[in-house]
Design a protein around this motif. Sequence first.
Motif, PDB file in Angstrom:
ATOM      1  N   PHE A  25      43.922  13.784   1.930  1.00 45.03           N
ATOM      2  CA  PHE A  25      42.777  14.508   2.451  1.00 45.03           C
ATOM      3  C   PHE A  25      41.404  13.885   2.286  1.00 45.03           C
ATOM      4  O   PHE A  25      40.463  14.356   2.866  1.00 45.03           O
ATOM      5  CB  PHE A  25      42.749  15.909   1.826  1.00 45.03           C
ATOM      6  CG  PHE A  25      43.988  16.679   2.108  1.00 45.03           C
ATOM      7  CD1 PHE A  25      44.245  17.148   3.385  1.00 45.03           C
ATOM      8  CD2 PHE A  25      44.927  16.903   1.120  1.00 45.03           C
ATOM      9  CE1 PHE A  25      45.396  17.857   3.671  1.00 45.03           C
ATOM     10  CE2 PHE A  25      46.086  17.611   1.402  1.00 45.03           C
ATOM     11  CZ  PHE A  25      46.331  18.082   2.676  1.00 45.03           C
ATOM     12  N   ALA A  26      41.238  12.859   1.472  1.00 42.45           N
ATOM     13  CA  ALA A  26      39.859  12.546   1.108  1.00 42.45           C
ATOM     14  C   ALA A  26      39.654  11.099   0.711  1.00 42.45           C
ATOM     15  O   ALA A  26      40.582  10.404   0.357  1.00 42.45           O
ATOM     16  CB  ALA A  26      39.466  13.421  -0.070  1.00 42.45           C
ATOM     17  N   HIS A  32      33.726  10.617  -3.367  1.00 40.39           N
ATOM     18  CA  HIS A  32      32.986  11.883  -3.213  1.00 40.39           C
ATOM     19  C   HIS A  32      31.940  12.057  -4.310  1.00 40.39           C
ATOM     20  O   HIS A  32      30.855  12.587  -4.063  1.00 40.39           O
ATOM     21  CB  HIS A  32      33.962  13.060  -3.199  1.00 40.39           C
ATOM     22  CG  HIS A  32      34.712  13.157  -1.908  1.00 40.39           C
ATOM     23  ND1 HIS A  32      34.116  13.554  -0.728  1.00 40.39           N
ATOM     24  CD2 HIS A  32      35.993  12.872  -1.597  1.00 40.39           C
ATOM     25  CE1 HIS A  32      35.007  13.518   0.250  1.00 40.39           C
ATOM     26  NE2 HIS A  32      36.165  13.102  -0.241  1.00 40.39           N
ATOM     27  N   ASP A  68      39.508  19.857  -1.971  1.00 42.09           N
ATOM     28  CA  ASP A  68      40.823  19.198  -2.034  1.00 42.09           C
ATOM     29  C   ASP A  68      41.718  19.914  -3.035  1.00 42.09           C
ATOM     30  O   ASP A  68      42.912  20.082  -2.820  1.00 42.09           O
ATOM     31  CB  ASP A  68      40.679  17.743  -2.488  1.00 42.09           C
ATOM     32  CG  ASP A  68      40.271  16.828  -1.353  1.00 42.09           C
ATOM     33  OD1 ASP A  68      40.478  17.197  -0.185  1.00 42.09           O
ATOM     34  OD2 ASP A  68      39.746  15.745  -1.639  1.00 42.09           O
ATOM     35  N   HIS A  87      39.131  18.007   7.280  1.00 42.36           N
ATOM     36  CA  HIS A  87      38.739  16.780   6.563  1.00 42.36           C
ATOM     37  C   HIS A  87      38.715  15.554   7.469  1.00 42.36           C
ATOM     38  O   HIS A  87      38.319  14.481   7.020  1.00 42.36           O
ATOM     39  CB  HIS A  87      39.724  16.498   5.423  1.00 42.36           C
ATOM     40  CG  HIS A  87      39.812  17.592   4.416  1.00 42.36           C
ATOM     41  ND1 HIS A  87      39.335  17.464   3.136  1.00 42.36           N
ATOM     42  CD2 HIS A  87      40.322  18.841   4.509  1.00 42.36           C
ATOM     43  CE1 HIS A  87      39.564  18.590   2.466  1.00 42.36           C
ATOM     44  NE2 HIS A  87      40.161  19.443   3.281  1.00 42.36           N
ATOM     45  N   HIS A 140      31.588  17.936   0.505  1.00 40.78           N
ATOM     46  CA  HIS A 140      32.824  17.166   0.619  1.00 40.78           C
ATOM     47  C   HIS A 140      33.031  16.592   2.034  1.00 40.78           C
ATOM     48  O   HIS A 140      33.366  15.415   2.204  1.00 40.78           O
ATOM     49  CB  HIS A 140      34.007  18.062   0.242  1.00 40.78           C
ATOM     50  CG  HIS A 140      35.323  17.362   0.272  1.00 40.78           C
ATOM     51  ND1 HIS A 140      35.815  16.667  -0.810  1.00 40.78           N
ATOM     52  CD2 HIS A 140      36.238  17.212   1.268  1.00 40.78           C
ATOM     53  CE1 HIS A 140      36.980  16.145  -0.491  1.00 40.78           C
ATOM     54  NE2 HIS A 140      37.263  16.452   0.770  1.00 40.78           N
ATOM     55  N   ASP A 144      33.903  12.909   3.764  1.00 45.00           N
ATOM     56  CA  ASP A 144      35.140  12.591   4.489  1.00 45.00           C
ATOM     57  C   ASP A 144      34.875  11.956   5.853  1.00 45.00           C
ATOM     58  O   ASP A 144      35.599  11.054   6.266  1.00 45.00           O
ATOM     59  CB  ASP A 144      35.976  13.862   4.690  1.00 45.00           C
ATOM     60  CG  ASP A 144      36.865  14.140   3.493  1.00 45.00           C
ATOM     61  OD1 ASP A 144      37.002  13.263   2.620  1.00 45.00           O
ATOM     62  OD2 ASP A 144      37.432  15.250   3.436  1.00 45.00           O
ATOM     63  N   HIS A 150      39.766   8.650   8.023  1.00 51.34           N
ATOM     64  CA  HIS A 150      39.702  10.064   8.417  1.00 51.34           C
ATOM     65  C   HIS A 150      39.370  10.190   9.899  1.00 51.34           C
ATOM     66  O   HIS A 150      39.266  11.291  10.429  1.00 51.34           O
ATOM     67  CB  HIS A 150      38.695  10.827   7.552  1.00 51.34           C
ATOM     68  CG  HIS A 150      39.228  11.071   6.171  1.00 51.34           C
ATOM     69  ND1 HIS A 150      39.372  12.326   5.634  1.00 51.34           N
ATOM     70  CD2 HIS A 150      39.727  10.210   5.261  1.00 51.34           C
ATOM     71  CE1 HIS A 150      39.906  12.219   4.424  1.00 51.34           C
ATOM     72  NE2 HIS A 150      40.137  10.946   4.172  1.00 51.34           N
TER      73      HIS A 150
END
Length: 269
Positions: A25-26, A32, A68, A87, A140, A144, A150
């Motif tokens: 996801f990230a 981050h 997340d 995301h 966040h 992303d 992403h």
Amino acid sequence: MNTLMKRLAVILLFVSFTFASIDLFAWGLKGHDVIACIAEHHLTEKAKENIDKILGGKSMIYYSSWIDNVQNSPYWINGYDRTNTWHYFNVDEGFTPQTMPRNPKGDVVSALNMIIDSLGNYQNELSDSVKIDYLRMLIHFVGDMHCPMHVGHLSDKGGHGVRIKWFGQNTNLHTLWDTKLVESVHAWSYTEWQQNLDRCTQEEFDEMSAGTPEDWLIETWHITVGIYEYTKPEENYSYKYMYDYAPVVERQFLVAGYRLAALLNKIFG
Ligand SMILES: [Zn+2]
């Protein structure tokens, strides 16, 4: 194997285990944290004060990967599973962000626009719990959308399906960009990343933080297209890749931090 290589191997092994379950996801945690830290350094006093109130005294860095964690925990039944698709924004080969069919469940651009709109009226229309949720998500998701994978192909699940080797270890293109490359480029803490990158003039800050989420997504997509051309499946990459792409990682962190700060100053400043 010299000491440096041994240390690198240990770090890579640790990173691959630590992030194995969450790399879907990230940017990794580090990315981050860096972006939130850079943004915090550019908030106006008023924005800082309002954000502080909403976050209950916790820092933006504290919450930078919160979404997340909640969406991957059993608490997703509280409704956070609706954010699973927020995301990223997949763009397949042969498409552009403008021509690619949008995900009906939402993507990082639609999510950010919704959150920015909603927070625009935060004083009148939002409950405290929605306010803090949207703020933590904004912190966040701006990060992303600056992570090239992403904006990867839907057909390979954002690079998860592109198998490569990193310093001889099996991995995939998505994980390389989320965590392994970042951790290999500099062994810095998030404050050291901030101190070493965040050295621009006000003029440069204004220039880099201009634009909309749509513009930033298109910019990331151009980088992603180049990465797909450069990175061949099943190849082993190491120092040359790092040399070529360290400036890209550094710039993406920096502009993401500046853009996040500009958005927050506009909403809360
Ligand atoms: Zn994410």
